[in-house]
Design a protein around this motif. Sequence first.
Motif, PDB file in Angstrom:
ATOM      1  N   LEU A 285       9.196   2.974  93.854  1.00 20.09           N
ATOM      2  CA  LEU A 285      10.413   3.332  94.578  1.00 20.09           C
ATOM      3  C   LEU A 285      10.851   2.214  95.520  1.00 20.09           C
TER       4      LEU A 285
ATOM      5  N   ARG B 256      20.236   9.485  86.293  1.00 24.75           N
ATOM      6  CA  ARG B 256      21.625   9.326  86.719  1.00 24.75           C
ATOM      7  C   ARG B 256      22.341  10.678  86.664  1.00 24.75           C
ATOM      8  N   THR B 257      22.076  11.445  85.586  1.00 26.71           N
ATOM      9  CA  THR B 257      22.679  12.774  85.475  1.00 26.71           C
ATOM     10  C   THR B 257      22.272  13.647  86.655  1.00 26.71           C
TER      11      THR B 257
ATOM     12  N   ARG C 203      21.329  12.699  89.572  1.00 23.34           N
ATOM     13  CA  ARG C 203      21.999  12.213  90.786  1.00 23.34           C
ATOM     14  C   ARG C 203      23.452  12.684  90.804  1.00 23.34           C
ATOM     15  N   ALA C 204      24.075  12.729  89.643  1.00 26.94           N
ATOM     16  CA  ALA C 204      25.459  13.196  89.574  1.00 26.94           C
ATOM     17  C   ALA C 204      25.551  14.681  89.908  1.00 26.94           C
ATOM     18  N   LYS C 205      24.410  15.397  89.832  1.00 23.27           N
ATOM     19  CA  LYS C 205      24.400  16.810  90.202  1.00 23.27           C
ATOM     20  C   LYS C 205      24.049  16.987  91.671  1.00 23.27           C
ATOM     21  N   GLY C 206      23.884  15.888  92.395  1.00 26.62           N
ATOM     22  CA  GLY C 206      23.609  15.989  93.826  1.00 26.62           C
ATOM     23  C   GLY C 206      22.139  15.881  94.190  1.00 26.62           C
ATOM     24  N   TYR C 207      21.277  15.525  93.250  1.00 30.31           N
ATOM     25  CA  TYR C 207      19.867  15.328  93.582  1.00 30.31           C
ATOM     26  C   TYR C 207      19.663  13.960  94.205  1.00 30.31           C
ATOM     27  N   ARG C 208      18.893  13.923  95.296  1.00 29.12           N
ATOM     28  CA  ARG C 208      18.551  12.629  95.841  1.00 29.12           C
ATOM     29  C   ARG C 208      17.102  12.606  96.325  1.00 29.12           C
TER      30      ARG C 208
ATOM     31  N   ALA D  14      13.737  15.352  96.247  1.00 28.65           N
ATOM     32  CA  ALA D  14      13.972  16.359  95.220  1.00 28.65           C
ATOM     33  C   ALA D  14      14.166  15.704  93.852  1.00 28.65           C
TER      34      ALA D  14
ATOM     35  N   MET E 291      10.611  14.713  92.696  1.00 29.70           N
ATOM     36  CA  MET E 291       9.734  15.816  92.346  1.00 29.70           C
ATOM     37  C   MET E 291      10.256  16.624  91.164  1.00 29.70           C
ATOM     38  N   ARG E 292      11.571  16.861  91.134  1.00 26.00           N
ATOM     39  CA  ARG E 292      12.088  17.804  90.151  1.00 26.00           C
ATOM     40  C   ARG E 292      12.571  17.140  88.865  1.00 26.00           C
ATOM     41  N   HIS E 293      12.758  15.830  88.886  1.00 23.71           N
ATOM     42  CA  HIS E 293      13.251  15.215  87.646  1.00 23.71           C
ATOM     43  C   HIS E 293      12.452  14.020  87.161  1.00 23.71           C
TER      44      HIS E 293
ATOM     45  N   ARG F 204       7.463  14.348  86.401  1.00 26.41           N
ATOM     46  CA  ARG F 204       6.825  14.863  85.191  1.00 26.41           C
ATOM     47  C   ARG F 204       6.910  13.842  84.063  1.00 26.41           C
TER      48      ARG F 204
END
Lengths: 305, 608
Positions: free
Chosen positions: A121, A205-206, A208-213, A216, A219-221, A224
Motif C-alpha cells: 500500500l 477501480r469498480t 472505488r467507483a462505488k465509494g469504497y476507500r 474498507a 478488507m472487503r475487496h 481475499r
Amino acid sequence: MLSYIAQRAALAIAVAFTVSLAAFMLLNIATDPAYAIAGEDADPEVIEQIRQRFGLDRPLWVRYGDWLAGVLRGDFGVSYYWNKPVATLVAERVGTTLTLAFSALMVTIAIAIPLGALAALNRNTWIDRFALWLAVSAQAVPNFWLGLILIILFAVMLPIFPVSGDHTWQHFVLPAFVLGASSVPPVMRLMRTGLIEVMGADYIRTARAKGYRSGALLMRHALRNALLPVVSVLAVQLGQKVGGSVITESVFAINGLGRLALQSILGADIPTVQILIFLFALVFVGMNLLADILNAALDPRIRIG
Amino acid sequence: MPLIEVENLSVRLAVPSGWLHAVHEMSFQLDRGEALGIVGESGSGKSMTALALMRLLPRGAQVSADGLRMGDDDLLTMSDRQFAQTVQGSRIGMIFQEPMTSLNPVYSIGRQLTEAAVRLGRMNPTTARRRAVELLDRVGIPDPAARMRQYPHQMSGGQRQRVMIAMALMLDPELLIADEPTTALDVTVQAQIMELLADLRRETGMAMILISHDLAVVSQTTDRVAVMYGGELLENGSSSSVLAHSRHPYTGALLRAIPTIDGPRRRLATIPGIVAAQMAPPKACVFAERCAFVQPRCTTARPPRQIGEEGHWARCILPDAAVARIDQGSLLPEPAENAAEADLMIEAQNITKIYQMKSSLFGPKKEIRAVDDVSLSVRRGETVALVGESGSGKSTLARVILGLIDATQGRVRLQGQDIAGMRDTDRARLVQPIFQDPYSSLNPRRTVAEIIARPLQLRGVEADERMRRAREMMDIVRLPTRLLYSYPLHLSGGQRQRVAIARAMVNRPEVLICDEPTSALDVSVQAQILNLLADLQADFGLTTLIITHDMAVVHQLAHRVVVLLQGRVVEEGPASRVLHAPSEEYTRLLLEAAPRFGADLPVTASAS
C-alpha cells in the motif's frame, strides 16, 4: 467440490507412498543396516547373524512390501538404536513438534501479512524499502545464529525466557520466533506483489467507483484476492516447519521430531528414519492438499468450474 | 442550473520523462437528463476526464480546475471522505470498458450489487436485494433471483456488463458515466447494450457521459458531442451539428476515416502521423502537426474558440467553409466478382476442429466443436472475409489453414497441395499471417530491419540482399526508413502493424491471412492500414483471407463473405449481395451493428 477433494487426497497419498519407496530404496542401498546395528569393528559372522535375524538377507522389494504392510497395519517397526517401537518414539514427540510448528506459523502470519500489505500500500516509499530490507536481512540470517543471539539476549542477558527445553509455553516463544522468522521473507514478498497486483485490478477501480476507500476497500475487496497465492505458500511453509525444525530443535534442545530425525540419522537407525521421512512426506502433501481445499473455498472459480 | 459544470479542468500525470499533460483546460456543462458524448482516439484524454470527475485517477496524477460543480456542491473543495459517501456511486455511477475484469471474481453478483447501498446506509439488506433483482431483470438478465448467487466467471462478457450497469443504477445516480462500455464486446451485444443504456436514460431521466472512440456510436446515442485530441477539447456541439457540419479539421478527418457499409468503396481519408504525447501545456494547436490545413499561425498560438450557432464551437482559426473542403477519398475499383476461372489458392474441405476439455482430473471430457464441418475456397486474387463474433470459430479455422494447428477432420490444400504433407518452409512461402495485436506479435528484442528480414534469413538470403529487401518492403508499407533500426517498443500501433505486414509480405507469399488486422487500432490508423491492404491487393494481385467482426471492413476490402456462427457457415456469397440483401437473420444483426452515418456526410466535389 467433494469429488475435487477426493481426487486431490488420492493423489496426495500416492505421492506420499512414492516418496517412502524412494526413501526406502536409497536408505537400504546407501547403508548396510546390518553393519549399522552391529556397530563398528563387528565380526563378519555377527553381522551375518544380524542380517538373518532381521531378515535383511531378503530382496529389497520383499522388505519394502513387509514394511508397507506393517505401516498399513499401524506397525511402524522397532528402532535399532533406541530399542523401542518407532510408534512410541514418534508419539512421544509429535505434540511438541506440532506445537512448535503451529506457533511458528502464527509468528510468520502475524509478521509477514501486515508487513507485506503495508509495503504494497506504500509502494516505493521508505516503508516499502524498510520492509524489503527486513525481508532480505531475515533471509540472510541463518536459523542457528538467530537462535543463539535470541538466547543470549532474552534468556541470558535479560532472563525473560528459559534457555532451552520444552516444558512450558515460555519455552516455545524464542524457538517459534526463530522458526517463524525464516518464513517471513517469501510470504511477505508474495503478499506484497499479490496486493500490488490486486490494487491495480479493474474490480478495485469498480469498488472505488462505488465509494469504497482505504480500510474498507482493502478488507472487503482486495484482501481475499491477494491472499489466494499466500495461502498455498503458507501451507507449504507449515509442512517445512514440521519436517525441517531440526536445527531449531537442536539449538533450543527441544525434544521433537526434528531432533529425533537427527539422532536417528546419526545412529543409522533406519526404521525410525524411514518412518519419519514417510510422515514428513505425508504432512507435506497433506498441507498442499489443505492449500488446495482452502483455495477452492476462497475462490469460486476453482470451486465452481 | 446545469447538473455538472466543469471549468478548465486539467490533469497531468507523472511519467519518467516529466509531466504528461493528459487533459488541458477542458470545460463543459451537462444539464439534467442530458447525454454528452466524449469522443477521441487513444491518448486523447477522454478517459482521464471521466476518471478525474470520479476521483479515480491513478496515484501520481494531479488535477486542477477553476471550477468543478455538481448542482450546488463544489466538488473541488469536497473531502475524499465526503465525496466517497455522497457522490461516488450514489450521485454518479460509472461503468467501464472491461466487463470481464471489472467485477470481483471471488464474490457473488448479489453481494457486489447490494454491498454499497447497505454500507452507505441507504437500504437495508432486504430492500437492497429486492432492488438488485429488479434491476437485473430490467437490464435483461434472465432468472435474476438465481443469478444473484452466481459468480462473475459464470457469466458472459455481455451479461457482466449488464450486471455492471445494474450495479451503477442501484442508488439512482443523477449521472452515469460510461467509459467505452461496449468496446470489449461482440458487435451484436454492443448494439443491445447501447440500446439498453438509451432506454434506461429515458426511463430514469439521468444524465449520461458516454466516452468512446467511435464517433458513429456516440452520435447515435447522445445529445451533444465533445471531440478531444491530445488532451484538448477541440469541438463541442449538438450531435447532429457536429456530424453534419464539423467545424474542426480533426473531426472532419475522423469522420471520413471511418469505413462504412454504404455507398461506393472509397479510399479512406487518413490522418498522417501519430497522436503525440503532450509533455508541456499546449502553446499551439495540438492538431497542427497532422492537420491538412495547417497555417503558420497554428503553430505559434493556441487557437481561440470560435463559437457558432447553438453553442457549437471549435478550437480552430479556420472559417467553417474550409473544413467542408476535406476530400472524400478517391473511389476504389469495384472488385471483379467473376473470378471463377482463377486458380484455387485455398481449399478447405469439411474442416472440423474439436477441442477436448476436462473440467477436472477425473471428470468427464467435454467436447467443444470450434469449427464444425466448414468448407471454404479462395481463388487467386480474391479477398474473402470470414465474419463472425468471438466463439464463432473464425480464428481457429484460420489457424488450421495456416497449418498452425491440425484439424480433427477434413483437409486443407494450398495451391493444390495438401498441407499435411507440406514442409513448414514451403507452406510459409505460400501463406503468411497478420495477427490482431501488433503489440504482442513482434519480438521486442529485434529491430524493425531484423523482424522484416527474418523470413529471408531463414531461407538463407545474404545479409546485403536482406537489407535491400527490408528497405524495399518498408517503402511498400510506407514506413520511413529511419525506423529501420528501431525496436517495436518505440513504434506506434499502426507502425507495428505495418512492420507485421512487411514481414508477412517480404517473401512475396501468394496468400495473406489477416486475423482482425485493425481491431486493436485507432480509427485514423485503421484507415491507413485498410488503405494499405487495398493497395497491396491491387498492386500484387494478392489473395487475402480477412477475419473480422466488422462489416464495414468487409465492405472496404472483400469480394466474398463467409459468415460463421458457432463453428458453422450460416451464409456465404458475394460481398455486394450479402451486405445489401442478407438472407440470414444473424447477418442482418451484424450489419445493423455497423456504422451507417457515412451517407449523411456532406459530399463535396473531389479533385481526385
